[in-house]
Scaffold this motif. Structure first.
Motif, PDB file in Angstrom:
ATOM      1  N   TRP A   1      39.077  24.731 -31.009  1.00  0.00           N
ATOM      2  CA  TRP A   1      38.477  24.360 -29.794  1.00  0.00           C
ATOM      3  C   TRP A   1      37.091  25.270 -29.616  1.00  0.00           C
ATOM      4  O   TRP A   1      36.198  24.616 -29.404  1.00  0.00           O
ATOM      5  N   SER A   2      37.152  26.375 -29.853  1.00  0.00           N
ATOM      6  CA  SER A   2      36.043  27.300 -29.770  1.00  0.00           C
ATOM      7  C   SER A   2      35.041  26.972 -30.932  1.00  0.00           C
ATOM      8  O   SER A   2      33.647  26.979 -30.574  1.00  0.00           O
ATOM      9  N   ILE A   3      35.214  26.458 -32.020  1.00  0.00           N
ATOM     10  CA  ILE A   3      34.441  25.953 -32.807  1.00  0.00           C
ATOM     11  C   ILE A   3      33.865  24.745 -32.378  1.00  0.00           C
ATOM     12  O   ILE A   3      32.397  24.313 -32.505  1.00  0.00           O
TER      13      ILE A   3
ATOM     14  N   GLY B   1      29.042  22.059 -29.810  1.00  0.00           N
ATOM     15  CA  GLY B   1      28.308  21.426 -28.676  1.00  0.00           C
ATOM     16  C   GLY B   1      27.236  22.208 -28.306  1.00  0.00           C
ATOM     17  O   GLY B   1      26.190  21.850 -27.609  1.00  0.00           O
ATOM     18  N   TYR B   2      27.425  23.628 -27.889  1.00  0.00           N
ATOM     19  CA  TYR B   2      26.391  24.364 -27.694  1.00  0.00           C
ATOM     20  C   TYR B   2      25.190  24.392 -28.332  1.00  0.00           C
ATOM     21  O   TYR B   2      24.103  24.263 -28.158  1.00  0.00           O
ATOM     22  N   VAL B   3      25.393  24.444 -29.621  1.00  0.00           N
ATOM     23  CA  VAL B   3      24.189  24.318 -30.555  1.00  0.00           C
ATOM     24  C   VAL B   3      23.698  22.845 -30.408  1.00  0.00           C
ATOM     25  O   VAL B   3      22.328  22.986 -30.388  1.00  0.00           O
TER      26      VAL B   3
ATOM     27  N   ALA C   1      25.807  22.360 -20.148  1.00  0.00           N
ATOM     28  CA  ALA C   1      26.617  22.385 -18.692  1.00  0.00           C
ATOM     29  C   ALA C   1      28.025  21.598 -19.093  1.00  0.00           C
ATOM     30  O   ALA C   1      29.096  22.391 -18.559  1.00  0.00           O
ATOM     31  N   ALA C   2      27.966  20.528 -19.600  1.00  0.00           N
ATOM     32  CA  ALA C   2      29.160  19.963 -19.569  1.00  0.00           C
ATOM     33  C   ALA C   2      30.156  20.503 -20.608  1.00  0.00           C
ATOM     34  O   ALA C   2      31.427  20.536 -20.476  1.00  0.00           O
ATOM     35  N   VAL C   3      29.559  20.935 -21.616  1.00  0.00           N
ATOM     36  CA  VAL C   3      30.509  21.954 -22.715  1.00  0.00           C
ATOM     37  C   VAL C   3      30.948  22.833 -22.048  1.00  0.00           C
ATOM     38  O   VAL C   3      32.199  23.147 -22.403  1.00  0.00           O
TER      39      VAL C   3
END
Length: 119
Positions: free
Chosen positions: A61-63, A68-70, A86-88
């Motif tokens: 999940w963290s990956i 998603g952040y990138v 914001a959604a991520v």
């Protein structure tokens, strides 16, 4: 008379309190430190099946969240990236809290949208 009933199909697995506590700390640490707690417990706790399973899930999940952040950072060029980030962020917080709740009762937790990169 013999009892010819079949045994229950529900598998009762007993998870130790230490394993529950480590899984709880793992999901809590994932909120603040991302993939680092999942990676550390994945590499260190190979002897406990529940902690290993939850560390794989938290790491996956963290990956996924990092990807998603990138993607959100790249999309900030066209101004939609802020909404993506914001959604991520909200999903990350919600799924980690759901992982904490599942870990307190010793249940395995699967994040619905995570990429299964580590099997």
């Amino acid at each position: 008379m013999e009892n010819n009933e079949t045994p229950s199909t529900e598998v009762a697995t007993s998870v130790s309190q230490d394993a529950k506590n480590l899984a709880l700390l793992l999901w809590l640490g994932s909120i603040f430190f991302g993939f680092i707690p999942g990676l550390v417990l994945y590499l260190v706790k190979k002897d406990d099946a529940y902690v290993l399973d939850q560390s794989k899930e938290a790491l996956n999940w963290s990956i996924t969240a990092l990807i998603g952040y990138v993607a959100g950072m790249i999309l900030t060029v066209i101004l939609i990236g802020v909404l993506v980030m914001a959604a991520v962020g909200i999903c990350h917080l919600v799924f980690c809290i759901m992982g904490i709740i599942a870990a307190t009762s010793g249940k395995p937790f699967r994040v619905p949208f995570a990429l299964r990169l580590i099997k």
